[in-house]
Design an enzyme around this catalytic site. Structure first.
Site, short mmCIF file in Angstrom:
data_model
loop_
_atom_site.label_atom_id
_atom_site.label_comp_id
_atom_site.label_asym_id
_atom_site.label_seq_id
_atom_site.Cartn_x
_atom_site.Cartn_y
_atom_site.Cartn_z
N ASN A 122 -0.72 5.86 -18.75
CA ASN A 122 -1.44 5.29 -17.60
C ASN A 122 -2.69 6.11 -17.33
O ASN A 122 -2.65 7.34 -17.34
CB ASN A 122 -0.51 5.31 -16.38
CG ASN A 122 -1.12 4.69 -15.13
OD1 ASN A 122 -0.80 5.08 -14.02
ND2 ASN A 122 -1.99 3.71 -15.28
N GLY A 123 -3.81 5.39 -17.12
CA GLY A 123 -5.03 6.08 -16.73
C GLY A 123 -6.26 5.66 -17.53
O GLY A 123 -6.29 5.77 -18.76
N ASP A 124 -7.25 5.14 -16.83
CA ASP A 124 -8.57 4.82 -17.40
C ASP A 124 -8.52 3.75 -18.49
O ASP A 124 -9.22 3.84 -19.50
CB ASP A 124 -9.23 6.08 -17.98
CG ASP A 124 -9.52 7.13 -16.92
OD1 ASP A 124 -9.54 6.77 -15.73
OD2 ASP A 124 -9.72 8.30 -17.28
N GLN A 152 9.82 0.05 -7.32
CA GLN A 152 9.50 1.48 -7.32
C GLN A 152 9.83 2.07 -5.96
O GLN A 152 9.33 1.62 -4.92
CB GLN A 152 8.03 1.74 -7.65
CG GLN A 152 7.76 3.23 -7.84
CD GLN A 152 6.32 3.55 -8.16
OE1 GLN A 152 5.47 3.50 -7.30
NE2 GLN A 152 6.06 3.90 -9.42
N ARG A 193 -6.06 -0.01 -11.90
CA ARG A 193 -7.33 -0.51 -11.35
C ARG A 193 -7.98 -1.57 -12.23
O ARG A 193 -8.70 -2.44 -11.74
CB ARG A 193 -8.28 0.68 -11.12
CG ARG A 193 -7.86 1.58 -9.95
CD ARG A 193 -8.75 2.79 -9.82
NE ARG A 193 -8.58 3.71 -10.94
CZ ARG A 193 -9.36 4.78 -11.16
NH1 ARG A 193 -10.38 5.03 -10.34
NH2 ARG A 193 -9.14 5.57 -12.18
N CYS A 223 2.71 9.94 -7.00
CA CYS A 223 1.68 9.59 -6.00
C CYS A 223 1.03 10.86 -5.45
O CYS A 223 1.71 11.79 -5.02
CB CYS A 223 2.31 8.80 -4.86
SG CYS A 223 1.11 8.35 -3.57
N MET A 227 0.86 -0.69 -7.38
CA MET A 227 -0.28 -0.20 -6.60
C MET A 227 -0.12 -0.61 -5.15
O MET A 227 0.07 -1.80 -4.85
CB MET A 227 -1.59 -0.78 -7.15
CG MET A 227 -2.00 -0.24 -8.50
SD MET A 227 -3.51 -1.02 -9.12
CE MET A 227 -2.83 -2.55 -9.80
N ALA A 228 -0.19 0.38 -4.26
CA ALA A 228 -0.06 0.11 -2.83
C ALA A 228 -1.16 -0.82 -2.37
O ALA A 228 -2.34 -0.61 -2.67
CB ALA A 228 -0.09 1.42 -2.05
N LYS A 269 8.02 7.81 -12.78
CA LYS A 269 6.58 7.93 -13.01
C LYS A 269 6.11 9.29 -12.50
O LYS A 269 6.42 9.67 -11.38
CB LYS A 269 5.80 6.81 -12.31
CG LYS A 269 4.31 6.83 -12.68
CD LYS A 269 3.52 5.69 -12.08
CE LYS A 269 2.08 5.75 -12.60
NZ LYS A 269 1.19 4.81 -11.91
#
Length: 314
Positions: free
Chosen positions: A199-201, A70, A224, A99, A17-18, A138
């Site tokens: 990936n996700g939620d 990455q 997140r 991204c 994550m940036a 990714k």
């Protein structure tokens, strides 16, 4: 396959994550059980040109094993050259084709590459030939709901020599809005033989287990859900083993992060941003965030947290 994806100690992976996954935060997540850590995404051209900021971003902690870098970029040649420069430092070379940020996709990089699946395959082939480490990629589900092509991209990536594929269950157009589609992630898992990372939620151990069992993926990236909460990796691992996990004090974990951040000379603005994230679920967190915002240096920031900790312990 030239280089296989390594066996992980946990199926819970820290997502790149940036502005979040600096070396200090990665080390803390690894301490608490992340099976794999990964740098923020880094422009291959910046690595090749030796820009100081990018060179700092590839610093690693000894605890990070395995660790991935990455890379992304509009210049395939530069990304390949960057991979060559990085292969002795990292266990995995990951390519970002997911991204959705405008500053990235306007150059033809990131998720914009999903418009040309064969281009992604060629990219992977060049990397596989160039370096002696596993190459992973990714992606997202597609550009929009009318151009879902994750299964096609995954098959091409596998044929090109990718050691694993990570898929975020949203389209480029969605960004981080709406819901992640785990049905498509499940379809990708069923379509290829290489490891698939979903990936996700995923914000809780319960969600992790539910999505792991639903999709049958090999691992899941936490993005997140890990911000301000590196302890989530221990919670996930405990829950998978026993069906039970403990909550913990985020203030203590921030102090651990702060010690690592000072060791690695993380910029104060980045430390401050992390500090705010660590307060998100705390009682009277809004007041603490206000105090953090007023801090002008590390000493003030550390003092603010220590004062709060002392109040809790009284």
């Amino acid at each position: 396959m030239k280089n296989k994806f390594p066996k992980l100690s946990s199926p819970a992976i820290l997502s790149p994550m940036a502005g979040v996954t600096d070396v200090a935060f990665r080390a803390l997540c690894k301490k608490y059980g992340a099976g794999l850590t990964c740098t923020e995404f880094i422009n291959g051209t910046a690595i090749v040109k030796g820009y100081n900021h990018s060179i700092k971003m590839v610093e690693t902690d000894p605890i990070e094993k395995p660790v991935a870098v990455q890379l992304f970029g509009s210049s395939v040649n530069d990304v390949v050259e960057a991979a060559k420069l990085m292969e002795n430092k990292f266990d995995i070379i990951d390519v970002n084709c997911g991204c959705p940020a405008w500053k990235v996709i306007k150059t033809g990089a990131g998720s914009e590459m999903l418009k040309k699946p064969e281009g992604i395959a060629n990219f992977i082939s060049l990397l596989v030939e160039a370096v002696d480490k596993p190459i992973t990629v990714k992606i997202r589900t597609g550009i929009d709901d009318n151009s879902i092509n994750a299964v096609k991209v995954a098959k091409l990536a596998e044929d090109a020599g990718a050691a694993a594929i990570a898929i975020h269950g949203r389209t480029q157009k969605q960004g981080y809005s709406g819901k992640s589609d785990w049905n498509i992630i499940k379809d990708v898992k069923g379509a290829v033989d290489i490891p698939v990372i979903g990936n996700g939620d995923v914000f809780t151990p319960e969600e992790f287990k539910e999505k792991l069992e639903f999709s049958n993926v090999d691992a899941i990236m936490i993005a997140r859900g890990a911000i301000g909460n590196p302890f989530i990796f221990r919670q996930i691992n405990d829950y998978l083993k026993s069906g039970y996990y403990e909550n913990d004090n985020r203030l203590i974990h921030f102090k651990e992060y702060l010690d690592l951040a000072m060791k690695y000379k993380i910029d104060f603005s980045d430390i401050k941003r992390h500090a705010i994230s660590f307060t998100k679920t705390l009682e009277k967190g809004a007041l603490l965030r206000e105090n953090i915002s007023n801090c002008k240096n590390l000493e003030e920031l550390e003092g603010t947290f220590m004062t709060r900790l002392e109040l809790l312990n009284d």
